[in-house]
Scaffold this active site. Structure first.
Site, PDB file in Angstrom:
ATOM      1  CE  LYS A 158      -4.536   0.820   0.315  1.00  0.00           C
ATOM      2  NZ  LYS A 158      -5.603   0.075  -0.370  1.00  0.00           N
ATOM      3  N   GLY A 190     -20.403   6.737   4.766  1.00  0.00           N
ATOM      4  CA  GLY A 190     -19.466   7.047   3.690  1.00  0.00           C
ATOM      5  C   GLY A 190     -20.130   6.845   2.345  1.00  0.00           C
ATOM      6  CB  THR A 191     -22.295   8.724   0.341  1.00  0.00           C
ATOM      7  OG1 THR A 191     -21.936  10.068   0.701  1.00  0.00           O
ATOM      8  CG2 THR A 191     -23.322   8.183   1.307  1.00  0.00           C
ATOM      9  N   GLY A 192     -18.839   7.836  -0.725  1.00  0.00           N
ATOM     10  CA  GLY A 192     -17.930   8.011  -1.853  1.00  0.00           C
ATOM     11  C   GLY A 192     -18.311   7.044  -2.954  1.00  0.00           C
ATOM     12  CB  VAL A 224     -16.896   1.906  -2.230  1.00  0.00           C
ATOM     13  CG1 VAL A 224     -17.415   0.575  -1.689  1.00  0.00           C
ATOM     14  CG2 VAL A 224     -15.594   1.672  -2.982  1.00  0.00           C
ATOM     15  N   GLY A 225     -19.431   3.578  -1.527  1.00  0.00           N
ATOM     16  CA  GLY A 225     -20.686   3.725  -0.802  1.00  0.00           C
ATOM     17  C   GLY A 225     -21.854   4.005  -1.726  1.00  0.00           C
TER      18      GLY A 225
END
Length: 366
Positions: A92, A191-193, A195-196
């Site tokens: 990472k 979290g609504t990025g 992925v969300g």
């Protein structure tokens, strides 16, 4: 040459201590004054193959927080790759600073640092980095995935991450309720990025009652409007009545303060490192009667997607097909946990670590 200040020495020792505790192979500190680049690359384990993991950009409070994050994230990538049956190791990278710092020179300089590792680390997009950023990095190194589809890459991996997480939620529902139907279930997505957002779309098709929380209220409002969900405050989410809690933001959300307040039956989300203290909080969830779907198992869709690109001849259909195995693997982990009287997190760790150890012994016998 100036003497090293004595107060700096324990910090170096602490870093080595963290690496030893998590069994890391390498930690690389990158700095470039002209571009302002401050990056840290962590290579956790390369038994299964070169380390692969995305590059996250975040305005960390200090370097110690960044090091802690990259070490935990890279270890999670090893576990994620292993339990998913991928022949790739865990790595990472984190970029320290505000995303507004990114430009061509900045990203290409980072690409040169990656190239200097000779293929031991392969990068991809992650939080606050995009496929367009990977294009600049690819100008300096071939050790990059997550390129735009127009460039022959897999594009945005978040839909596959969301799909795997969705299947993990369904598997957890099957275990907890006897049916994997999510109709009528109260599900809170934190979290609504990217992925969300995609996860909300999958869940809305199942007629779940969705609640959405995000520190970016405008973003949460847009997603809520698109799926018919309800916005809730990001400051008090753990106390809201719900059936399923899906953390899809930063890690460490499951801790001594939040777990006792949770009212849900299931925790299953896409965020990495959801457990603040792995063993302690995995057991605490179990003691509270909450079923936990291990994060590194159910959020592996993104890695599966970029791994298909890494292998060449990328196919989105094949990536989705491989992600579908997350459902059955989850059920296997829940069964193993029940048989041994351990948490699902411990059971998933057992499966992931065993594969790495078995492959390590096999390589040593060659």
């Amino acid at each position: 040459m100036a003497a090293i200040k004595t107060e700096e020495k324990p910090k170096i020792n602490e870093i080595y201590g963290q690496m030893e505790a998590m069994e890391h192979e390498q930690l690389v500190i990158c700095y470039d004054k002209p571009t302002g680049l401050k990056a840290i690359i962590a290579i956790h384990n390369t038994v299964l193959g070169p380390s692969l993991g995305g590059t996250r950009m975040w305005h960390y409070t200090n370097e110690e927080d960044a090091i802690k994050d990259v070490l935990r994230l890279s270890r999670g990538m090893t576990l994620k790759a292993s339990i998913s049956g991928l022949n790739i190791g865990g790595g990472k990278a984190v970029l320290i600073g505000d995303p507004s710092m990114k430009n061509e020179a900045y990203l290409r300089r980072f690409g040169r640092f990656i190239e200097s590792l000779g293929g031991r680390y392969i990068t991809a997009e992650d939080m606050n980095t995009q496929t367009s950023d990977m294009e600049y990095i690819a100008m300096e190194t071939k050790h990059v995935t997550g390129l735009p589809e127009s460039k022959g890459g897999g594009g945005d991996p978040s839909p596959v991450t969301a799909y795997g997480t969705y299947l993990g939620i369904k598997a957890a529902a099957k275990k907890a309720y006897g049916s994997d139907s999510l109709e009528g279930k109260k599900i809170l997505i934190q979290g609504t990025g990217q992925v969300g957002k995609h996860l909300a779309e999958y869940l809305s098709k199942e007629k779940a009652h969705l609640m959405l929380a995000d520190i970016n209220e405008d973003r949460a409002a847009r997603v809520a409007a698109s799926v018919g969900g309800k916005i809730v405050s990001a400051n008090s989410i753990h106390e809201i009545p719900m059936d399923i809690y899906a953390p899809c933001a930063m890690g460490g959300q499951l801790n001594d303060q939040t777990i006792p307040a949770l009212t849900c039956d299931i925790v299953a989300g896409a965020a990495n490192n959801q457990l603040d203290k792995e063993q302690v909080h995995a057991r605490q969830l179990m003691d509270h009667g909450i079923l936990y779907a291990p994060d590194f198992l159910i959020n592996a869709g993104g890695l599966i997607n970029v791994y298909q690109e890494y292998q060449g001849n990328y196919s989105k259909a094949l990536a989705m097909e491989k992600a579908e195995k997350i459902y059955d693997t989850c059920l296997d982990v829940f069964e193993l946990a029940g048989d041994q009287g351990i948490s699902p997190h411990e059971a998933a760790l057992q499966k992931a670590i065993k594969r790495v150890q078995d492959m390590g012994k096999l390589k040593m016998s060659w």
